[in-house]
Each structure stands twice: as structure tokens, then as C-alpha cells.
Design a protein around this motif. Structure first.
Motif, mmCIF file in Angstrom:
data_model
loop_
_atom_site.group_PDB
_atom_site.id
_atom_site.type_symbol
_atom_site.label_atom_id
_atom_site.label_comp_id
_atom_site.label_asym_id
_atom_site.label_seq_id
_atom_site.Cartn_x
_atom_site.Cartn_y
_atom_site.Cartn_z
ATOM 1 N N PHE A 141 -2.597 -8.479 7.101
ATOM 2 C CA PHE A 141 -2.302 -7.535 7.925
ATOM 3 C C PHE A 141 -2.439 -7.801 9.632
ATOM 4 C CE2 PHE A 141 -2.121 -5.330 3.851
ATOM 5 C CZ PHE A 141 -1.036 -4.241 3.863
ATOM 6 N N THR A 142 -1.853 -7.093 10.352
ATOM 7 C CA THR A 142 -2.244 -7.180 11.654
ATOM 8 C C THR A 142 -3.759 -6.927 12.065
ATOM 9 O OG1 THR A 142 -1.473 -5.074 12.285
ATOM 10 C CG2 THR A 142 0.011 -6.983 12.563
ATOM 11 N N ASP A 143 -4.276 -5.854 11.578
ATOM 12 C CA ASP A 143 -5.687 -5.378 11.603
ATOM 13 C C ASP A 143 -6.105 -4.755 10.627
ATOM 14 O OD1 ASP A 143 -4.742 -2.765 12.295
ATOM 15 O OD2 ASP A 143 -3.349 -3.776 13.710
ATOM 16 N N ARG A 144 -7.243 -4.252 10.700
ATOM 17 C CA ARG A 144 -7.877 -3.464 9.494
ATOM 18 C C ARG A 144 -7.295 -1.945 9.478
ATOM 19 N NH1 ARG A 144 -12.822 -3.305 6.276
ATOM 20 N NH2 ARG A 144 -13.475 -5.229 7.054
ATOM 21 N N VAL A 145 -7.191 -1.320 10.508
ATOM 22 C CA VAL A 145 -6.628 -0.099 10.731
ATOM 23 C C VAL A 145 -5.344 -0.009 9.981
ATOM 24 C CG1 VAL A 145 -5.812 1.764 12.181
ATOM 25 C CG2 VAL A 145 -7.760 0.531 12.624
ATOM 26 N N SER A 146 -4.410 -0.882 10.158
ATOM 27 C CA SER A 146 -3.044 -0.837 9.313
ATOM 28 C C SER A 146 -3.233 -1.241 7.980
ATOM 29 C CB SER A 146 -2.228 -2.011 10.058
ATOM 30 O OG SER A 146 -2.019 -1.956 11.317
ATOM 31 N N ALA A 147 -4.144 -1.732 7.557
ATOM 32 C CA ALA A 147 -4.328 -2.326 5.900
ATOM 33 C C ALA A 147 -5.113 -1.047 5.377
ATOM 34 C CB ALA A 147 -5.435 -3.091 5.717
ATOM 35 N N GLN A 169 -4.554 2.129 6.615
ATOM 36 C CA GLN A 169 -3.365 3.350 6.707
ATOM 37 C C GLN A 169 -2.411 2.921 5.140
ATOM 38 O OE1 GLN A 169 -1.740 2.837 10.379
ATOM 39 N NE2 GLN A 169 -3.226 4.415 11.291
ATOM 40 N N ASN A 170 -2.348 1.794 5.130
ATOM 41 C CA ASN A 170 -1.450 1.567 4.035
ATOM 42 C C ASN A 170 -2.173 1.873 2.534
ATOM 43 O OD1 ASN A 170 0.597 -0.132 2.257
ATOM 44 N ND2 ASN A 170 -1.248 -0.984 1.709
ATOM 45 N N SER A 171 -3.460 1.486 2.554
ATOM 46 C CA SER A 171 -4.298 1.895 1.038
ATOM 47 C C SER A 171 -4.365 3.389 1.172
ATOM 48 C CB SER A 171 -5.534 1.462 1.315
ATOM 49 O OG SER A 171 -5.566 0.016 1.453
ATOM 50 N N ASP A 172 -4.213 4.170 2.041
ATOM 51 C CA ASP A 172 -4.244 5.817 1.927
ATOM 52 C C ASP A 172 -2.955 6.257 1.805
ATOM 53 O OD1 ASP A 172 -6.975 5.618 2.780
ATOM 54 O OD2 ASP A 172 -6.899 5.935 4.901
ATOM 55 N N ARG A 173 -1.992 5.795 1.668
ATOM 56 C CA ARG A 173 -0.535 6.443 1.520
ATOM 57 C C ARG A 173 -0.709 6.808 -0.194
ATOM 58 N NH1 ARG A 173 4.065 2.518 2.417
ATOM 59 N NH2 ARG A 173 2.620 1.113 1.663
ATOM 60 N N PRO A 174 -0.326 7.819 -0.257
ATOM 61 C CA PRO A 174 -0.040 8.368 -1.867
ATOM 62 C C PRO A 174 0.705 7.300 -2.783
ATOM 63 C CG PRO A 174 0.181 10.398 -0.372
ATOM 64 C CD PRO A 174 0.173 9.168 0.462
ATOM 65 N N SER A 175 1.805 6.890 -2.195
ATOM 66 C CA SER A 175 2.576 5.956 -3.006
ATOM 67 C C SER A 175 1.934 4.972 -3.148
ATOM 68 C CB SER A 175 4.002 5.695 -2.049
ATOM 69 O OG SER A 175 3.768 5.133 -0.987
ATOM 70 N N GLN A 176 1.112 4.374 -2.189
ATOM 71 C CA GLN A 176 0.356 2.974 -2.446
ATOM 72 C C GLN A 176 -0.694 3.318 -3.694
ATOM 73 O OE1 GLN A 176 0.448 0.005 -1.290
ATOM 74 N NE2 GLN A 176 -1.517 -0.866 -2.304
ATOM 75 N N ASP A 177 -1.246 4.478 -3.638
ATOM 76 C CA ASP A 177 -2.485 4.822 -4.637
ATOM 77 C C ASP A 177 -1.550 4.935 -6.086
ATOM 78 O OD1 ASP A 177 -5.017 5.885 -5.456
ATOM 79 O OD2 ASP A 177 -4.085 7.530 -5.958
ATOM 80 N N LYS A 178 -0.594 5.499 -5.942
ATOM 81 C CA LYS A 178 0.350 5.737 -7.419
ATOM 82 C C LYS A 178 0.467 4.391 -7.956
ATOM 83 C CE LYS A 178 4.188 8.165 -9.483
ATOM 84 N NZ LYS A 178 5.429 8.988 -8.905
ATOM 85 N N TRP A 179 0.965 3.427 -7.263
ATOM 86 C CA TRP A 179 1.333 2.158 -7.433
ATOM 87 C C TRP A 179 0.274 1.328 -8.031
ATOM 88 C CZ3 TRP A 179 -0.244 -2.440 -5.566
ATOM 89 C CH2 TRP A 179 0.510 -3.676 -5.819
ATOM 90 N N TRP A 180 -1.091 1.620 -7.214
ATOM 91 C CA TRP A 180 -2.316 0.811 -7.664
ATOM 92 C C TRP A 180 -2.561 1.173 -9.221
ATOM 93 C CZ3 TRP A 180 -4.169 -3.641 -7.832
ATOM 94 C CH2 TRP A 180 -5.318 -3.884 -7.939
ATOM 95 N N GLN A 181 -2.719 2.446 -9.313
ATOM 96 C CA GLN A 181 -3.133 3.042 -10.471
ATOM 97 C C GLN A 181 -2.268 2.334 -11.612
ATOM 98 O OE1 GLN A 181 -5.822 5.057 -10.949
ATOM 99 N NE2 GLN A 181 -5.898 4.838 -8.667
ATOM 100 N N ARG A 182 -1.295 2.262 -11.509
ATOM 101 C CA ARG A 182 -0.108 1.590 -12.650
ATOM 102 C C ARG A 182 -0.567 0.095 -12.407
ATOM 103 N NH1 ARG A 182 4.030 4.283 -9.957
ATOM 104 N NH2 ARG A 182 4.766 2.315 -9.355
ATOM 105 N N THR A 183 -0.574 -0.531 -11.361
ATOM 106 C CA THR A 183 -0.687 -2.049 -11.288
ATOM 107 C C THR A 183 -2.186 -2.398 -11.795
ATOM 108 O OG1 THR A 183 0.683 -2.152 -9.460
ATOM 109 C CG2 THR A 183 -0.497 -4.043 -9.974
ATOM 110 N N SER A 184 -3.136 -1.750 -11.663
ATOM 111 C CA SER A 184 -4.483 -2.064 -11.895
ATOM 112 C C SER A 184 -4.730 -2.044 -13.593
ATOM 113 C CB SER A 184 -5.260 -1.137 -11.433
ATOM 114 O OG SER A 184 -5.440 0.075 -12.072
ATOM 115 N N GLN A 185 -3.746 -1.589 -14.309
ATOM 116 C CA GLN A 185 -3.899 -1.634 -15.768
ATOM 117 C C GLN A 185 -3.284 -2.924 -16.354
ATOM 118 O OE1 GLN A 185 -5.341 1.046 -17.296
ATOM 119 N NE2 GLN A 185 -5.451 1.930 -15.156
#
Length: 201
Positions: free
Chosen positions: A53-59, A61-77
Motif C-alpha cells: 500500500f502507499t502508506d499504513r493509513v490506507s492499509a 482503512q482497508n482492514s477496517d472495511r466490513p467487506s474486508q472483515d467478512k472476506w477475511w473471516q472466510r479466507t482465514s478458514q
């Protein structure tokens, strides 16, 4: 550049690749600051990936998105056991070629005593390295923690990379490599990605 390194053992490389492809297709358009991702699974089933990512803040913000969290909950399995994350704020790149065309990526992890000097050495003699090792298309170097590092090297293909490893470097490059060895604490760990997954926006 900010880089997050993700690694862990996976049961099915194909399923993980499909999940990452789905992220690129469905989630990456709204991931501000995302520059690229490189990853793959070794012959022993170890996944390692670099999300740039360009910077930590952008990364974050991406991690905080609900869609990102939902995707990671599935992928982490798809992982067996613990998934490890490392965050590197000041990653550097050197791209004498086009890393997107890499047919083989080798990732090295280890620990050193002098991060700043190691980065200087990695960026020194760039034209000489390009002439000596035309098989190297690019390098991304990340440092974090207490001297730990991850370095991804992008090669044209594995056959040319192995041939390049056997070449005897000229004196100035050999001295550079020797100093890097002196900075390192113990032997590094290598991850060979025979089928690298490289994605960009």
C-alpha cells in the motif's frame, strides 16, 4: 511504501488462490492506496504474501472495511493453525525490469543487525547487478520488528534464477554480498514460489 506480510500453512492452494482472486475482483476497487500483491504457496504448503500500500493509513482503512472483515473471516478458514502478520512501514523496491512478468519469486526472511546499512547495500551497484543478473526483474525489501526482514526477489523464470545463483560475481558485487552476510544473524529462510500470484489494480 507500506507492506503487510502474511504467512501460514494452507490445506488447498487452489482454494486460497480463488479467494485472493475474488478479493482483487470484488474488494480491491475500493481499497484506496493498494499498489500490488505478491504471494504463492511453496511445495510444503506454506503461503507467504506481500500486500503493498502507499502508506499504513490506507492499509488500516482497508482492514477496517466490513467487506474486508467478512472476506477475511472466510479466507482465514483455509489456513491450518496460526496466520502470522508483519507490518513494514518503509519498504523499498528496485525494479530493473518488470516484476509483473516474473515466472518465479523467491522470498527470503531473516534477521540482521543493521537495517539501514542493509538497505543501502541492496540499492548499491544497481546497474552492475542488472548487468550481472538480468534474470532479476525486481526486489522488494521490508524491515520490521527487532531487525527482522523479508525480501522478495522477482525472476524471469526459475531455470534462469538457478543458473544465475551459480555465477561468480565480480569483486565489487562479491564484497557487497559478503557485507550483507556479516550483517545477518544466522541463516535466512527461503520460500520458493514456483507459481507466483502477482496482482495489481
Amino acid at each position: 511504501m507500506f507492506v503487510q506480510i502474511i504467512q501460514g500453512h494452507v490445506r488447498d492452494a487452489g482454494q486460497l488462490k480463488a479467494a485472493l482472486d475474488q478479493w482483487v475482483r470484488d474488494l480491491s476497487p475500493d481499497a484506496e492506496g493498494w499498489l500490488s500483491s505478491t504471494g504463492g504457496v511453496t511445495d510444503r504448503g506454506e503461503f507467504i504474501g506481500l500486500a503493498c500500500f502507499t502508506d499504513r493509513v490506507s492499509a488500516l482503512q482497508n482492514s477496517d472495511r466490513p467487506s474486508q472483515d467478512k472476506w477475511w473471516q472466510r479466507t482465514s478458514q483455509l489456513f491450518d493453525g496460526e496466520v502470522t502478520f508483519h507490518d513494514a512501514d518503509n519498504a523499498v523496491t528496485d525494479n530493473p525490469g518488470d516484476p509483473l512478468k516474473a515466472g518465479f519469486v523467491q522470498i527470503m526472511q531473516g534477521k540482521g543487525t543493521d537495517h539501514d546499512r542493509a538497505v543501502e547495500l541492496l540499492l548499491e551497484c544497481t546497474p552492475e547487478w542488472a548487468a550481472f543478473r538480468p534474470d532479476i526483474l525486481g526486489t522488494t525489501a521490508c524491515a520490521y520488528g527487532d531487525g527482522e526482514f523479508t525480501v522478495a526477489v522477482y525472476f524471469t523464470n526459475e531455470q534462469e534464477a538457478r543458473a544465475g545463483e551459480r555465477k561468480q560475481p565480480p569483486p565489487d558485487l562479491a564484497a557487497q554480498m559478503a557485507e550483507l552476510q556479516e550483517i545477518m544473524i544466522g541463516p535466512p529462510t527461503y520460500f520458493d514460489l514456483h507459481q507466483p500470484w502477482i496482482r495489481t489494480p
